[in-house]
Design a protein around this motif. Structure first.
Motif, short mmCIF file in Angstrom:
data_model
loop_
_atom_site.label_atom_id
_atom_site.label_comp_id
_atom_site.label_asym_id
_atom_site.label_seq_id
_atom_site.Cartn_x
_atom_site.Cartn_y
_atom_site.Cartn_z
N ASN A 396 54.04 -2.45 11.25
CA ASN A 396 54.15 -0.99 11.17
C ASN A 396 53.65 -0.38 12.12
N CYS A 397 53.59 -0.74 13.41
CA CYS A 397 53.22 0.06 14.62
C CYS A 397 54.19 -0.08 15.53
N ALA A 398 54.41 1.26 16.49
CA ALA A 398 55.46 1.44 17.26
C ALA A 398 54.99 0.66 18.77
N TRP A 399 55.95 -0.19 19.36
CA TRP A 399 55.36 -0.85 20.64
C TRP A 399 56.32 -0.39 21.72
N THR A 400 55.98 -0.18 22.94
CA THR A 400 56.93 0.15 23.92
C THR A 400 56.69 -0.59 25.05
N LEU A 401 57.51 -0.83 25.95
CA LEU A 401 57.51 -1.43 27.36
C LEU A 401 57.35 -0.41 28.40
N MET A 402 56.66 -0.32 29.37
CA MET A 402 56.86 0.47 30.39
C MET A 402 56.48 -0.07 31.86
N THR A 403 57.08 0.25 32.83
CA THR A 403 57.09 -0.16 34.07
C THR A 403 57.40 0.82 35.08
N ILE A 404 56.91 0.68 36.36
CA ILE A 404 56.89 1.59 37.37
C ILE A 404 57.44 0.78 38.67
#
Length: 508
Positions: A396-404
């Protein structure tokens, strides 16, 4: 080279046809695809389709016949099937191009095989393209297969860069479906803002090119080939192209692009296709602040009216920071009042969805799942300044992937940082301390073991944020021998998350 007495080595008809296809022996017609001339046999072509019967034996079109909208390799796939019944499709891109050609040239058996291939190889990163092709071909079963992916893997579709290149009709259809695998309607609104920003940028680029073409402005950037013209709708009932004009007479003009002087003749132009040039736009542009007047916002009313704003809670609506991107001040006020109370006397615009019934969601169990694998694609990988995925959900949590990826944005220029973040309620849970997170950059080539699936560590400075971080060696990730980055400058990745490492059904 022609073999002597080759017929004696071919026991079956398709073997003889395959020999003629490869050797071009006795060929009596040709097709011109850009710089490539492909020889063929009128009789074989005419046996395959009434379209070619009329071309060669009624209209007597002269060779070579120019074709400006099919790649030579795709045309060869089509010819090989006509000669030998061997259909060798290697990618969904080839299948889409071949499907369009088959529909256009009245080869229904090839179109059927292409549709079957597309149904079996449909993924979140190509489903928007396939849906557009299916609509152009009036292929209801293929459309339904796409809609199933839209409904069950909604967030993965919205998260993929190909979604931003879809046409408005496809996005409207996606937003209209019930059920959708989303957390709430703000997932759709966020995606709508990103889509609108991308459309506005593309429109601005087209306007700039027109000014440059007219000599009003000088081109300050390297010139690129113009985007291909949109194709007329296919009518597969009578071989016409759906523009109301009679296509009963076949001539070589039917194969010519009206804008051939301004575009390369071998450019692929299937309906709804994402061209190579479409990947020039960086995804970070979709997150930028785009200012629109009220009239410009009206362009996306068909999209917004599919969003069930009234199913949101007042707090969810108030916490959204990008409402003004596509909504006017009066619309935001009206929505706020009606979300706060069903009995609100505040008038609502005609285009609003007035339902308070939540969309049927297949996500209740999935949002609370303990382990899962998520897949998406980052386009423009070598030039994008920052990438952050649309959220996916566990516990019940939102997850994201981030990269630069861009070198200029990194203090550590030798590595690419990848982070997976869990947006929790602020209280660190024990399961977070024991969770395992891994990232895999996908490739069909053999790569060193340490690059096959990389584990991320819960970063000490960001424990409160629930952020798992790792680094990839830039040279290794960009190494063409490993094949992580495809010909279109796109990278496909998988995120493996297991919040119960000892679970027997762990995806790790």
């Amino acid at each position: 080279m022609t073999m002597r007495n080759w017929q004696l080595r071919c026991a079956e008809l398709k073997q003889r046809g395959e020999y003629l296809f490869k050797s071009k022996l006795w060929s009596d017609c040709a097709f011109q695809l850009g710089d490539v001339t492909i020889k063929a046999h009128k009789l074989i072509m005419a046996m395959a389709s009434p379209f070619f019967t009329k071309m060669f034996y009624v209209e007597h079109v002269n060779s070579p016949v120019p074709i400006y909208d099919v790649r030579p390799d795709v045309f060869n796939i089509l010819l090989e099937y006509l000669y030998s019944d061997n259909l060798n499709i290697e990618s969904s891109k080839d299948a889409c191009d071949l499907y369009y050609a088959a529909k256009r040239w009245r080869l229904p058996y090839i179109a059927k095989e292409c549709a079957k291939y597309l149904s079996e190889h449909m993924t979140p990163d190509n489903v928007c393209h396939i849906y557009q092709v299916a609509c152009e071909g009036d292929d209801a079963p293929l459309q339904r297969a796409c809609e199933k992916i839209f409904s069950t893997k909604t967030m993965e579709v919205l998260n993929d860069g190909s979604f931003l290149q879809a046409d408005l009709a496809t996005v409207v259809k996606l937003f209209s479906l019930d059920p959708l695998n989303i957390y709430n309607e703000l997932d759709l609104y966020t995606a709508a803002v990103k889509f609108a920003n991308q459309q506005d940028k593309k429109a601005g680029n087209r306007a700039l090119k027109r000014l440059e073409k007219d000599g009003v402005m000088e081109c300050s950037t390297p010139k690129k080939e113009p985007s291909p013209a949109k194709r007329p709708r296919i009518d597969n009932t009578n071989g016409s192209q759906g523009d109301g004009k009679d296509r009963s007479t076949v001539s070589s003009d039917m194969f010519q692009d009206k804008d051939k002087e301004n575009s390369p003749p071998w450019t692929v132009r299937s309906p709804g296709q994402i061209s190579q040039n479409s990947h020039e736009t960086a995804l970070e542009s979709t997150d930028s602040d785009v200012t629109r007047d009220d009239k410009q916002k009206e362009e996306y009313r068909d999209l917004l009216k599919q969003i069930r704003f009234f199913t949101l809670t007042p707090q969810e609506f108030a916490d959204c920071e990008i409402l003004s991107s596509l909504l006017t001040e009066s619309e935001i006020l009206s929505l706020s009042l009606n979300i706060a109370s069903k009995e609100s006397p505040a008038p609502t615009p005609d285009w609003f969805s007035t339902t308070y019934v939540p969309r049927t969601q297949a996500t209740k169990e999935e949002r609370s799942r303990l382990a899962a694998v998520f897949r998406s694609t980052i386009h423009n990988f070598k030039t994008i300044k920052k990438y952050e995925s649309v959220p996916f959900y566990l516990r019940n949590c939102a997850w994201t992937l981030m990269t630069i990826p861009t070198e200029a944005n990194l203090e550590d220029k030798d590595n690419i940082v990848v982070a997976v973040t869990c947006f929790h309620d602020g209280n660190i849970q024990e399961w977070m301390q024991h969770s395992k997170v891994k990232v895999k950059f996908c490739t069909h080539k053999t790569v060193p073991k340490h690059l096959q699936k990389v584990g991320l560590k819960l970063s000490e400075p960001y424990v409160d944020y629930g952020m798992w971080v790792t680094k990839f060696d830039r040279e290794e990730l960009f190494n063409p021998e490993y094949g992580f980055i495809d010909d279109f400058n796109a990278v496909t990745y998988k995120v493996y998350v297991n919040t119960v490492p000892k679970s027997s059904d762990s995806p790790m």
